[in-house]
Design a protein around this motif. Structure first.
Motif, mmCIF file in Angstrom:
data_model
loop_
_atom_site.group_PDB
_atom_site.id
_atom_site.type_symbol
_atom_site.label_atom_id
_atom_site.label_comp_id
_atom_site.label_asym_id
_atom_site.label_seq_id
_atom_site.Cartn_x
_atom_site.Cartn_y
_atom_site.Cartn_z
ATOM 1 N N LYS A 1 8.276 3.060 9.697
ATOM 2 C CA LYS A 1 6.860 3.058 9.318
ATOM 3 C C LYS A 1 6.413 1.750 8.681
ATOM 4 O O LYS A 1 5.319 1.687 8.113
ATOM 5 C CB LYS A 1 6.578 4.218 8.361
ATOM 6 C CG LYS A 1 6.819 5.588 8.984
ATOM 7 C CD LYS A 1 6.420 6.700 8.033
ATOM 8 C CE LYS A 1 6.587 8.065 8.703
ATOM 9 N NZ LYS A 1 6.157 9.179 7.805
ATOM 10 N N SER B 1 0.819 -1.209 0.000
ATOM 11 C CA SER B 1 0.000 0.000 0.000
ATOM 12 C C SER B 1 0.856 1.262 0.000
ATOM 13 O O SER B 1 1.630 1.502 0.944
ATOM 14 C CB SER B 1 -0.925 0.006 1.213
ATOM 15 O OG SER B 1 -1.591 1.245 1.327
ATOM 16 N N ASN C 1 0.571 3.453 2.909
ATOM 17 C CA ASN C 1 1.094 2.913 4.162
ATOM 18 C C ASN C 1 2.574 2.549 4.014
ATOM 19 O O ASN C 1 3.010 1.473 4.412
ATOM 20 C CB ASN C 1 0.278 1.680 4.584
ATOM 21 C CG ASN C 1 0.581 1.234 6.002
ATOM 22 O OD1 ASN C 1 0.793 2.045 6.892
ATOM 23 N ND2 ASN C 1 0.591 -0.078 6.216
ATOM 24 N N GLY D 1 1.117 -3.824 6.486
ATOM 25 C CA GLY D 1 1.000 -3.748 7.927
ATOM 26 C C GLY D 1 0.578 -5.049 8.584
ATOM 27 O O GLY D 1 0.065 -5.049 9.705
#
Length: 346
Positions: free
Chosen positions: A277, A83, A86, A91
């Protein structure tokens, strides 16, 4: 410089690593030009002479990256597991694919992936062009076929025109291989410079004092033995558990590609760009904590029991590797299907 296993130190890294190992109390800032010899500055585009990056090809690749009709179910796209909203990951510990199947490995970020010397955790694809083919055909991921991909693309006039513009020298440009080349060309533009790059370029204010301390700790600890180059990793293979083994590692890594016993538990060293992240971490998403990941790596790879203060400093430095400015990608308005487009398949 690539190595399958064994402790590795690039000759460029040795002077700084040796200096800080023998001078742990050294407090002055590291000169950016010295740091640049270890890491270098990221290019704007990760070029590939065998697949030139052109605006037309990148635009087509942008559409195809978000195109779920490349999958058998017409529900899964490249962006599903990588993504761009993201930091290029989903994630999840390991990704969810066709019919809710759970994949065996954590999906690495697609950001800066084109800078890496090989693709996938086990290095089974030589570049992003080859990598882009894999998920479309993998029965646990997109579960499609070359024929289905081409049939769907050829049934949509807008895509036919886009392929003609992206591959103007070909008489029949809509092919599975060209779809992968277009996706790869788009991925070659997903390069994310950071504040650390500004620091290496001479802007001493780009890093905070704690981040600079973290950089020195990162070097002094020996992290740069594997995490070097423009990707700050992604340039070599290494055995996971080089000094100490972890009980939870079941994946045999590159051995599944080569069948060479020396490649058991060997993986591609991941890039650390945007690592703050892209949790969870490790090939199976074992930990969600970057602090825990750093401490684990210090112990299993370098044989060092890092203190909480050392871990804090390194994690602070790793935060400076996040994209700045944040990546901006315009979402495509995907063309509609036609009566000739094969319907979604369960």
């Amino acid at each position: 410089m690539h190595k399958v296993s064994g402790f590795f130190l690039c000759f460029i890294c040795l002077p700084l690593l040796s200096f800080f190992s023998s001078n742990p109390g050294y407090s002055q800032e590291i000169a950016p030009d010295k740091v640049k010899t270890i890491f270098g500055i990221v290019p704007k585009v990760a070029e590939n002479p065998s697949n030139p990056v052109t605006p037309e090809k990148v635009n087509l690749g942008r559409y195809l990256f978000f195109e779920p009709r490349l999958s058998k179910s017409s529900k899964i796209s490249c962006n599903s597991c990588h993504s761009l909203a993201n930091s290029g990951v989903d994630g999840l510990p390991t990704s969810i694919g066709h019919k809710w199947q759970i994949g065996p490995r954590n999906a690495p970020t697609v950001l800066n992936a084109a800078l890496e010397f090989t693709q996938f955790w086990d290095g089974r694809a030589k570049d992003v062009e080859e990598q882009a083919m894999g998920p479309m055909l993998n029965p646990k991921e997109m579960a499609s076929t070359k024929e289905l991909v081409v049939q769907r693309l050829k049934s949509i006039p807008q895509y036919v025109e886009m392929f003609k513009k992206a591959f103007p020298d070909e008489t029949d440009p809509v092919s599975f291989e060209n779809a992968a080349k277009a996706i790869a060309a788009f991925e070659r533009t997903l390069i994310t410079p950071s504040r650390f790059d500004r620091y290496m370029d001479g802007d001493l204010s780009a890093l905070s004092p704690e981040e600079k301390e973290g950089l020195k700790t990162f070097i002094q600890t020996g992290c740069i033995s594997c995490h070097n180059g423009t990707g700050i990793g992604g340039g070599m293979f290494q055995k996971f558990g080089l000094v100490h083994k972890v009980s939870w590692l079941q994946d045999l890594g590159r051995f599944e590609v080569t069948n060479n016993p020396a490649d058991k538990y060997v993986f591609k060293v991941p890039s650390l760009r945007n690592v703050a992240k892209t949790a969870p971490y490790f090939n199976n998403g074992h930990t969600w904590s970057l602090e825990e990941a750093v401490k684990t790596m210090g112990y299993v790879q370098l044989g060092k029991n890092l203190t909480d203060e050392e871990v804090k400093k390194i994690v602070s430095f790793l935060g400076s590797l996040s994209a700045e400015p944040p990546l901006q990608v315009t979402l495509p308005n995907l063309p509609p299907s036609t009566p000739q487009t094969p319907k979604p398949m369960p």
